[in-house]
Design a protein around this motif. Structure first.
Motif, PDB file in Angstrom:
ATOM      1  N   PRO A  50     -19.860 -73.033  60.660  1.00 22.60           N
ATOM      2  CA  PRO A  50     -20.921 -72.119  60.240  1.00 22.60           C
ATOM      3  C   PRO A  50     -22.261 -72.706  60.671  1.00 22.60           C
ATOM      4  CG  PRO A  50     -19.380 -72.523  58.447  1.00 22.60           C
ATOM      5  CD  PRO A  50     -19.048 -73.505  59.536  1.00 22.60           C
ATOM      6  N   ALA A  51     -23.250 -71.840  60.935  1.00 26.42           N
ATOM      7  CA  ALA A  51     -24.553 -72.275  61.460  1.00 26.42           C
ATOM      8  C   ALA A  51     -24.973 -73.629  60.904  1.00 26.42           C
ATOM      9  CB  ALA A  51     -25.602 -71.218  61.137  1.00 26.42           C
ATOM     10  N   MET A  52     -25.052 -74.597  61.816  1.00 28.29           N
ATOM     11  CA  MET A  52     -25.344 -75.972  61.419  1.00 28.29           C
ATOM     12  C   MET A  52     -26.004 -76.681  62.595  1.00 28.29           C
ATOM     13  SD  MET A  52     -22.553 -78.719  59.983  1.00 28.29           S
ATOM     14  CE  MET A  52     -23.057 -80.212  59.119  1.00 28.29           C
ATOM     15  N   THR A  53     -26.991 -77.526  62.324  1.00 29.23           N
ATOM     16  CA  THR A  53     -27.667 -78.229  63.403  1.00 29.23           C
ATOM     17  C   THR A  53     -26.917 -79.514  63.753  1.00 29.23           C
ATOM     18  OG1 THR A  53     -29.090 -79.550  61.954  1.00 29.23           O
ATOM     19  CG2 THR A  53     -29.874 -77.349  62.569  1.00 29.23           C
ATOM     20  N   VAL A  77     -20.279 -85.109  50.388  1.00 31.25           N
ATOM     21  CA  VAL A  77     -21.488 -85.076  51.207  1.00 31.25           C
ATOM     22  C   VAL A  77     -22.008 -83.648  51.285  1.00 31.25           C
ATOM     23  CG1 VAL A  77     -22.484 -85.592  53.459  1.00 31.25           C
ATOM     24  CG2 VAL A  77     -20.596 -86.986  52.583  1.00 31.25           C
ATOM     25  N   GLU A  78     -23.243 -83.445  50.863  1.00 34.67           N
ATOM     26  CA  GLU A  78     -23.852 -82.123  50.925  1.00 34.67           C
ATOM     27  C   GLU A  78     -24.661 -81.959  52.199  1.00 34.67           C
ATOM     28  OE1 GLU A  78     -26.051 -80.833  47.563  1.00 34.67           O
ATOM     29  OE2 GLU A  78     -24.258 -80.633  46.303  1.00 34.67           O
ATOM     30  N   THR A  79     -24.620 -80.764  52.761  1.00 32.76           N
ATOM     31  CA  THR A  79     -25.390 -80.462  53.961  1.00 32.76           C
ATOM     32  C   THR A  79     -25.702 -78.970  53.985  1.00 32.76           C
ATOM     33  OG1 THR A  79     -25.456 -80.743  56.355  1.00 32.76           O
ATOM     34  CG2 THR A  79     -23.367 -79.995  55.416  1.00 32.76           C
ATOM     35  N   GLN A  84     -26.921 -72.225  53.772  1.00 36.37           N
ATOM     36  CA  GLN A  84     -26.685 -72.572  52.369  1.00 36.37           C
ATOM     37  C   GLN A  84     -26.407 -74.066  52.230  1.00 36.37           C
ATOM     38  OE1 GLN A  84     -23.408 -70.078  51.187  1.00 36.37           O
ATOM     39  NE2 GLN A  84     -24.731 -68.312  50.763  1.00 36.37           N
ATOM     40  N   GLN A  85     -26.790 -74.611  51.072  1.00 42.58           N
ATOM     41  CA  GLN A  85     -26.500 -76.003  50.768  1.00 42.58           C
ATOM     42  C   GLN A  85     -25.107 -76.064  50.138  1.00 42.58           C
ATOM     43  OE1 GLN A  85     -28.712 -78.169  51.710  1.00 42.58           O
ATOM     44  NE2 GLN A  85     -28.017 -80.112  50.855  1.00 42.58           N
ATOM     45  N   ARG A  86     -24.229 -76.856  50.734  1.00 43.84           N
ATOM     46  CA  ARG A  86     -22.850 -76.938  50.252  1.00 43.84           C
ATOM     47  C   ARG A  86     -22.244 -78.276  50.632  1.00 43.84           C
ATOM     48  NH1 ARG A  86     -18.353 -74.375  54.037  1.00 43.84           N
ATOM     49  NH2 ARG A  86     -17.508 -76.413  53.476  1.00 43.84           N
TER      50      ARG A  86
END
Length: 231
Positions: A50-53, A77-79, A84-86
């Motif tokens: 999912p959209a992530m840098t 580990v949250e990112t 969204q923060q998950r």
């Protein structure tokens, strides 16, 4: 006693080779700048998430690698994913990585034990008045050659069907099926596809082979030099 000294030298060589092998693994995954980013780009890993840098993914990777070394208590580990923060890893992945951490830490312990055993073997040889200059180089040469030959043979066998032996490896070292991950629900298998493991294995083999040949070459040179002096 001469034969006992030679056996001690060969055993020391095996210990040194184990140290070099484990160090090669550590060097590839920890000491190679930009390695994970290069692999993620090569296999278009971000397309499977999912959209992530890339920066966020590398942060997650750093946390995961810290965990394997025991520098982090857990793998929660949250990112940011998909805006969204998950948590990046789910419970199945976390449970599997607990097993991987145990395996990694055991390897580090084996390396330490081999270093200690090498010192003890050399101390034994010195204490029993072994002719170190004459006995040690050829013994190390023989032990290094034997170990490298065994590892090379194993590597050639694995290269004939990497997927098969990759699965066999998991069956040998893990007592559950947590390592069987689903790309649709588990992020871990998406960021480290089989190609990543193949590349990593190739790098480890190259580094280990280079270090082994250097060690073998030094021992062979000293052996020949000492034989010329004796003649």
């Amino acid at each position: 006693m001469k034969y006992l000294h030679r056996l001690a030298g060969i055993a020391a060589a095996f210990c040194i080779m184990i140290v070099l092998f484990i160090t090669s693994v550590e060097a590839v995954v920890y000491w190679t700048p930009g390695y994970f980013e290069k692999e993620y780009t090569k296999y278009n890993v971000l397309d499977s998430l999912p959209a992530m840098t890339m920066d966020d993914l590398l942060h997650v990777t750093d946390e995961m690698m810290d965990y394997l070394r025991g520098d982090r208590e857990d793998l929660h580990v949250e990112t940011t994913m998909g805006g969204q923060q998950r948590e990046f890893f789910n419970e199945r992945e976390i449970a599997h990585m607990e097993d991987v951490q145990v395996l990694f830490l055991k390897a580090m312990s084996i390396r330490t034990a081999c270093l200690v055993l090498t010192v003890l073997l050399l101390a034994f040889m010195a204490a029993t008045k072994a002719r170190m200059r004459k006995v040690l180089p050829p013994s190390l040469c023989m032990g290094t050659g034997l170990f490298f030959g065994l590892i090379t043979a194993l590597g050639l066998i694995i290269s004939t069907d990497f997927s098969r032996y990759f699965i066999m490896f998991h069956h040998i070292f893990f007592t559950n099926d947590l390592w069987i991950l689903d790309p649709s629900t588990d992020m871990l298998i998406n960021i480290v596809p089989e190609g990543f493991f193949m590349d990593t294995a190739a790098r480890i083999a190259y580094l280990f082979g280079s270090l082994s040949l250097i060690l073998f070459g030094i021992c062979l040179f000293l052996t020949i030099k000492n034989q010329k002096k004796a003649a």
